[in-house]
Design a protein around this motif. Structure first.
Motif, PDB file in Angstrom:
ATOM      1  N   ILE A  58       0.850  -1.223  -0.061  1.00  0.00           N
ATOM      2  CA  ILE A  58       0.142  -0.059  -0.099  1.00  0.00           C
ATOM      3  C   ILE A  58       0.899   1.007   0.094  1.00  0.00           C
ATOM      4  N   GLY A  59       0.304   2.565  -0.194  1.00  0.00           N
ATOM      5  CA  GLY A  59       1.022   3.591  -0.212  1.00  0.00           C
ATOM      6  C   GLY A  59       1.523   3.835   1.411  1.00  0.00           C
ATOM      7  N   ASN A  60       2.934   4.282   1.482  1.00  0.00           N
ATOM      8  CA  ASN A  60       3.577   4.469   2.559  1.00  0.00           C
ATOM      9  C   ASN A  60       2.950   5.759   3.454  1.00  0.00           C
ATOM     10  N   ARG A  61       2.417   6.700   2.759  1.00  0.00           N
ATOM     11  CA  ARG A  61       2.085   8.014   3.340  1.00  0.00           C
ATOM     12  C   ARG A  61       0.777   7.832   4.237  1.00  0.00           C
ATOM     13  N   ASP A  62       0.898   8.297   5.405  1.00  0.00           N
ATOM     14  CA  ASP A  62      -0.269   8.341   6.193  1.00  0.00           C
ATOM     15  C   ASP A  62      -1.219   9.594   5.856  1.00  0.00           C
ATOM     16  N   PRO A  63      -2.167   9.504   5.311  1.00  0.00           N
ATOM     17  CA  PRO A  63      -3.141  10.387   4.998  1.00  0.00           C
ATOM     18  C   PRO A  63      -3.429  11.377   6.122  1.00  0.00           C
ATOM     19  N   PHE A  64      -3.537  10.983   7.262  1.00  0.00           N
ATOM     20  CA  PHE A  64      -3.964  11.838   8.312  1.00  0.00           C
ATOM     21  C   PHE A  64      -2.947  12.939   8.705  1.00  0.00           C
ATOM     22  N   THR A  65      -1.388  12.476   8.582  1.00  0.00           N
ATOM     23  CA  THR A  65      -0.339  13.334   9.030  1.00  0.00           C
ATOM     24  C   THR A  65       0.537  13.901   8.037  1.00  0.00           C
ATOM     25  N   GLY A  66       0.422  13.263   6.816  1.00  0.00           N
ATOM     26  CA  GLY A  66       1.261  13.375   5.691  1.00  0.00           C
ATOM     27  C   GLY A  66       2.597  12.629   5.829  1.00  0.00           C
ATOM     28  N   ALA A  67       3.080  11.903   7.068  1.00  0.00           N
ATOM     29  CA  ALA A  67       4.241  11.526   7.149  1.00  0.00           C
ATOM     30  C   ALA A  67       4.373  10.064   6.513  1.00  0.00           C
ATOM     31  N   ALA A  68       5.352   9.723   6.022  1.00  0.00           N
ATOM     32  CA  ALA A  68       5.716   8.452   5.289  1.00  0.00           C
ATOM     33  C   ALA A  68       5.824   7.233   6.484  1.00  0.00           C
ATOM     34  N   VAL A  69       5.148   6.966   7.039  1.00  0.00           N
ATOM     35  CA  VAL A  69       5.127   5.943   7.926  1.00  0.00           C
ATOM     36  C   VAL A  69       4.460   4.370   8.231  1.00  0.00           C
ATOM     37  N   LEU A  70       3.662   4.397   7.223  1.00  0.00           N
ATOM     38  CA  LEU A  70       2.953   3.524   7.247  1.00  0.00           C
ATOM     39  C   LEU A  70       3.812   1.923   7.355  1.00  0.00           C
ATOM     40  N   SER A  71       4.841   1.801   6.795  1.00  0.00           N
ATOM     41  CA  SER A  71       5.670   0.735   6.738  1.00  0.00           C
ATOM     42  C   SER A  71       6.407   0.449   8.046  1.00  0.00           C
ATOM     43  N   ARG A  72       6.150   1.425   9.150  1.00  0.00           N
ATOM     44  CA  ARG A  72       6.522   1.101  10.623  1.00  0.00           C
ATOM     45  C   ARG A  72       5.326   0.888  11.337  1.00  0.00           C
ATOM     46  N   GLY A  73       4.195   0.735  10.877  1.00  0.00           N
ATOM     47  CA  GLY A  73       2.934   0.335  11.740  1.00  0.00           C
ATOM     48  C   GLY A  73       2.738  -0.912  12.145  1.00  0.00           C
ATOM     49  N   LEU A  74       2.207  -1.238  13.028  1.00  0.00           N
ATOM     50  CA  LEU A  74       1.896  -2.607  13.692  1.00  0.00           C
ATOM     51  C   LEU A  74       0.893  -3.266  12.615  1.00  0.00           C
ATOM     52  N   THR A  75       0.938  -4.548  12.235  1.00  0.00           N
ATOM     53  CA  THR A  75       0.042  -5.306  11.547  1.00  0.00           C
ATOM     54  C   THR A  75      -0.872  -6.217  12.516  1.00  0.00           C
ATOM     55  N   GLY A  76      -2.066  -6.613  11.995  1.00  0.00           N
ATOM     56  CA  GLY A  76      -3.117  -7.352  12.676  1.00  0.00           C
ATOM     57  C   GLY A  76      -4.149  -7.721  11.599  1.00  0.00           C
ATOM     58  N   THR A  77      -5.285  -8.112  12.127  1.00  0.00           N
ATOM     59  CA  THR A  77      -6.578  -8.582  11.494  1.00  0.00           C
ATOM     60  C   THR A  77      -7.606  -7.995  12.070  1.00  0.00           C
ATOM     61  N   ASP A  78      -8.659  -7.694  11.402  1.00  0.00           N
ATOM     62  CA  ASP A  78      -9.842  -7.346  11.890  1.00  0.00           C
ATOM     63  C   ASP A  78     -10.953  -8.066  10.963  1.00  0.00           C
ATOM     64  N   ARG A  79     -11.778  -8.995  11.615  1.00  0.00           N
ATOM     65  CA  ARG A  79     -12.756  -9.669  11.026  1.00  0.00           C
ATOM     66  C   ARG A  79     -12.079 -10.271   9.550  1.00  0.00           C
ATOM     67  N   GLY A  80     -10.858 -11.112   9.769  1.00  0.00           N
ATOM     68  CA  GLY A  80     -10.309 -11.710   8.709  1.00  0.00           C
ATOM     69  C   GLY A  80      -9.519 -10.757   7.813  1.00  0.00           C
ATOM     70  N   ARG A  81      -9.742  -9.452   7.836  1.00  0.00           N
ATOM     71  CA  ARG A  81      -9.093  -8.638   6.918  1.00  0.00           C
ATOM     72  C   ARG A  81      -7.663  -8.063   7.429  1.00  0.00           C
ATOM     73  N   PRO A  82      -6.552  -8.524   6.852  1.00  0.00           N
ATOM     74  CA  PRO A  82      -5.160  -7.788   7.137  1.00  0.00           C
ATOM     75  C   PRO A  82      -4.899  -6.290   7.194  1.00  0.00           C
ATOM     76  N   PHE A  83      -4.595  -5.796   8.120  1.00  0.00           N
ATOM     77  CA  PHE A  83      -4.376  -4.310   8.179  1.00  0.00           C
ATOM     78  C   PHE A  83      -3.167  -3.800   8.699  1.00  0.00           C
ATOM     79  N   VAL A  84      -2.787  -2.810   8.605  1.00  0.00           N
ATOM     80  CA  VAL A  84      -1.690  -1.720   9.203  1.00  0.00           C
ATOM     81  C   VAL A  84      -2.088  -0.983  10.230  1.00  0.00           C
ATOM     82  N   ALA A  85      -1.943  -0.571  11.281  1.00  0.00           N
ATOM     83  CA  ALA A  85      -2.125   0.566  11.944  1.00  0.00           C
ATOM     84  C   ALA A  85      -1.083   1.638  12.017  1.00  0.00           C
ATOM     85  N   SER A  86      -1.250   2.868  11.721  1.00  0.00           N
ATOM     86  CA  SER A  86      -0.288   3.549  11.396  1.00  0.00           C
ATOM     87  C   SER A  86       0.384   4.052  12.742  1.00  0.00           C
TER      88      SER A  86
END
Length: 117
Positions: A58-86
């Motif tokens: 996915i894009g690395n830029r957090d749209p809420f802050t503009g910082a390129a940080v999503l690659s440093r987020g925590l991963t998990g799943t929500d109802r079977g959907r994989p996600f990363v938390a900023s």
């Protein structure tokens, strides 16, 4: 004298404008940890591999802050959907679609990704 055959690690590739673009060796992606990759257009992608070997980008830029940080987020799943938390404000982004799970009006780019070679 014989030499051992040279083997190369499989590469991780993103589909950009109809062409596959190599971003890194598959060995650079550890399950549950992200890696940032520079794209030819100057943007960045956040790449992930889960414990089952599935790849996501996915894009690395957090749209809420503009910082390129999503690659440093925590991963998990929500109802079977994989996600990363900023790592900044903790909004969660679906790793398949890029959709923000906490604000349906927001999304980041999602890329087709594969392992090749």
């Amino acid at each position: 004298m014989t030499t051992a055959p040279t083997t190369t690690a499989p590469k991780v590739q993103l589909l950009l404008d109809g062409d596959w673009f190599t971003v890194c060796d598959l060995t650079a992606l550890l399950p549950g940890r992200g890696v940032a990759a520079l794209l030819p257009d100057g943007g960045q992608a956040a790449l992930f591999r889960d414990r089952h070997g599935r790849l996501y980008a996915i894009g690395n830029r957090d749209p809420f802050t503009g910082a390129a940080v999503l690659s440093r987020g925590l991963t998990g799943t929500d109802r079977g959907r994989p996600f990363v938390a900023s790592p900044l404000l903790k909004q969660r982004f679906d790793l398949v679609s890029g959709q923000c799970l906490d604000d349906p009006a927001v999304r980041v780019p999602a890329y087709q990704v594969r392992s090749a070679g």
